[in-house]
Design a protein around this motif. Sequence first.
Motif, PDB file in Angstrom:
ATOM      1  N   GLY A   1       0.829  -1.188   0.000  1.00 55.37           N
ATOM      2  CA  GLY A   1       0.000   0.000   0.000  1.00 55.37           C
ATOM      3  C   GLY A   1       0.865   1.239   0.000  1.00 55.37           C
ATOM      4  N   PRO A   2       0.265   2.409  -0.146  1.00 55.94           N
ATOM      5  CA  PRO A   2       1.058   3.660  -0.204  1.00 55.94           C
ATOM      6  C   PRO A   2       1.829   3.947   1.074  1.00 55.94           C
ATOM      7  CG  PRO A   2      -1.307   4.122  -0.039  1.00 55.94           C
ATOM      8  CD  PRO A   2      -1.181   2.663  -0.303  1.00 55.94           C
ATOM      9  N   ASP A   3       1.370   3.405   2.201  1.00 63.30           N
ATOM     10  CA  ASP A   3       2.037   3.685   3.484  1.00 63.30           C
ATOM     11  C   ASP A   3       2.841   2.503   4.011  1.00 63.30           C
ATOM     12  OD1 ASP A   3       0.835   6.228   3.540  1.00 63.30           O
ATOM     13  OD2 ASP A   3      -1.010   5.383   4.411  1.00 63.30           O
ATOM     14  N   ASP A   4       2.936   1.413   3.243  1.00 61.77           N
ATOM     15  CA  ASP A   4       3.668   0.227   3.696  1.00 61.77           C
ATOM     16  C   ASP A   4       5.171   0.464   3.617  1.00 61.77           C
ATOM     17  OD1 ASP A   4       1.483  -1.325   4.334  1.00 61.77           O
ATOM     18  OD2 ASP A   4       1.245  -2.069   2.280  1.00 61.77           O
ATOM     19  N   ASP A   5       5.909  -0.159   4.528  1.00 64.43           N
ATOM     20  CA  ASP A   5       7.364   0.007   4.545  1.00 64.43           C
ATOM     21  C   ASP A   5       8.037  -1.135   3.780  1.00 64.43           C
ATOM     22  OD1 ASP A   5       7.271  -2.215   6.209  1.00 64.43           O
ATOM     23  OD2 ASP A   5       7.429  -1.025   8.050  1.00 64.43           O
ATOM     24  N   SER A   6       9.357  -1.167   3.861  1.00 66.93           N
ATOM     25  CA  SER A   6      10.139  -2.147   3.094  1.00 66.93           C
ATOM     26  C   SER A   6      10.023  -3.565   3.627  1.00 66.93           C
ATOM     27  CB  SER A   6      11.617  -1.726   3.089  1.00 66.93           C
ATOM     28  OG  SER A   6      12.113  -1.634   4.414  1.00 66.93           O
ATOM     29  N   SER A   7       9.383  -3.753   4.787  1.00 66.07           N
ATOM     30  CA  SER A   7       9.244  -5.107   5.334  1.00 66.07           C
ATOM     31  C   SER A   7       8.229  -5.934   4.548  1.00 66.07           C
ATOM     32  CB  SER A   7       8.828  -5.049   6.814  1.00 66.07           C
ATOM     33  OG  SER A   7       7.545  -4.471   6.948  1.00 66.07           O
ATOM     34  N   ILE A   8       7.420  -5.269   3.722  1.00 60.03           N
ATOM     35  CA  ILE A   8       6.451  -5.971   2.894  1.00 60.03           C
ATOM     36  C   ILE A   8       7.164  -6.483   1.640  1.00 60.03           C
ATOM     37  CG2 ILE A   8       4.282  -5.812   1.624  1.00 60.03           C
ATOM     38  CD1 ILE A   8       4.024  -5.500   4.650  1.00 60.03           C
ATOM     39  N   MET A   9       7.011  -7.754   1.335  1.00 61.84           N
ATOM     40  CA  MET A   9       7.645  -8.323   0.144  1.00 61.84           C
ATOM     41  C   MET A   9       6.604  -8.490  -0.951  1.00 61.84           C
ATOM     42  SD  MET A   9       9.919 -11.804  -0.307  1.00 61.84           S
ATOM     43  CE  MET A   9       8.522 -12.938  -0.284  1.00 61.84           C
ATOM     44  N   ASP A  10       6.753  -7.728  -2.023  1.00 64.03           N
ATOM     45  CA  ASP A  10       5.812  -7.834  -3.137  1.00 64.03           C
ATOM     46  C   ASP A  10       6.469  -8.365  -4.404  1.00 64.03           C
ATOM     47  OD1 ASP A  10       7.377  -5.649  -3.732  1.00 64.03           O
ATOM     48  OD2 ASP A  10       5.712  -4.342  -4.339  1.00 64.03           O
ATOM     49  N   ARG A  11       7.804  -8.585  -4.346  1.00 65.59           N
ATOM     50  CA  ARG A  11       8.536  -9.060  -5.521  1.00 65.59           C
ATOM     51  C   ARG A  11       9.898  -9.588  -5.081  1.00 65.59           C
ATOM     52  NH1 ARG A  11       8.896  -3.362  -8.287  1.00 65.59           N
ATOM     53  NH2 ARG A  11       7.268  -2.975  -6.745  1.00 65.59           N
ATOM     54  N   LEU A  12      10.635 -10.169  -6.019  1.00 69.29           N
ATOM     55  CA  LEU A  12      12.007 -10.594  -5.770  1.00 69.29           C
ATOM     56  C   LEU A  12      12.816 -10.311  -7.026  1.00 69.29           C
ATOM     57  CD1 LEU A  12      13.820 -11.887  -3.614  1.00 69.29           C
ATOM     58  CD2 LEU A  12      13.352 -14.109  -4.652  1.00 69.29           C
ATOM     59  N   GLU A  13      13.930  -9.600  -6.850  1.00 72.69           N
ATOM     60  CA  GLU A  13      14.731  -9.177  -7.995  1.00 72.69           C
ATOM     61  C   GLU A  13      15.388 -10.367  -8.695  1.00 72.69           C
ATOM     62  OE1 GLU A  13      14.558  -6.102  -8.981  1.00 72.69           O
ATOM     63  OE2 GLU A  13      13.325  -5.604  -7.246  1.00 72.69           O
TER      64      GLU A  13
END
Length: 377
Positions: free
Chosen positions: A180-192
């Motif tokens: 979401g717009p306020d989520d921090d980097s602890s959220i994993m939405d992808r992997l490089e």
Amino acid sequence: INRQPQKHTTMLIEIILWFALFIDVLESFSPLVPSIKSTSISATRNSVILQAEPDGDDSSGSSTTFVLPAFNHTCSAKYPSPLHKIYVETLMTREEASTCCSISQEFAQETGKWNAPDSARHESYATCDFPVEDCEKLEAYLDELGFAEKLFSKLGELYTLKKQDLSFLDLFVAHYRAKGPDDDSSIMDRLELHRDGPLLSFSLLLNSEDDFVGGGTFYDALRDVETCGVLHEGGVIRPNQGDAVLHCGKALHGADVVSKGERTVLVGFIEVAKYCTREGAMGRACTDFGRMDVAARRLQRQRKMGNKGWKMQNDKFLTGHSCLKGIAPAFDSVTRRGDEDSQRQFKLEAEDTLLRSILLPEEERPEDPLFHEVSIL
């Protein structure tokens, strides 16, 4: 005091420096590495082979095979090798996958394992996950399904290996969710983009494909290939619930961004017995990959200086007439080797060569591998 050895050493260093400068200048006019045309990668669009083999039993699903394109056209090794092939195989029913997902969600909520990426387990590419062995209920259910036996049998059949040559290096459940717009980097939405440690890997979708938007495993070598079936734009393979994507871990791949919802996958790193692989193949590939990394850093440094050239300042090491001062010119060869398109092409060529060479053909493997594992002191 005898200064003759020091003089000879100074002259030798000077010769080496001037020779290196001469080679770089020479390459600017007659490149040792050919320039990459913009059509070189797109020309491989039709090199991918797609096979769909529906099974007679609806419960066992279907099998789809993708073949990575050939990039190194000067390599004499056979193409395609078994490792060029990516398989989408049904290894669980939807009900079985849903049960695994429910067990995993319950365990993750109790332990907080999906709250942040675990860099202790995966240092370079941390993911929000937990090892299956930590969740006794999930481990017992997978044993009840005979999952390992089914997986190793399928991998052995597809990649010309014996079941006893395969073992789990790691087996874990990873979780992705949209930010979401306020989520921090602890959220994993992808992997490089990355390469796995072991030779073989898989990921199996545990929740429904309707629970999220995006996601899937993408491959750099498939990026320019036309979409078809579960292969989407950008080289992304998005399987259905219960389907596993089986592939060589050395093929550059990543997890596409989840833009909506949540995605849960069972992931496995599969170790292949050493006697099945060609000695030195991985080392040569690492050397090629490393050279490209050096070339990219060199271009970055040249651009940082405004492409004006290189500041020659070696008076710290040399004195007198041996000292080089001033600005050496910026070289086109640095740009050719370091730009993004060239980097990608060179790395895909090295990857292609690795996939052709690292797995020994069955006829070249020792008949008695245990004998070859014994060291006589």
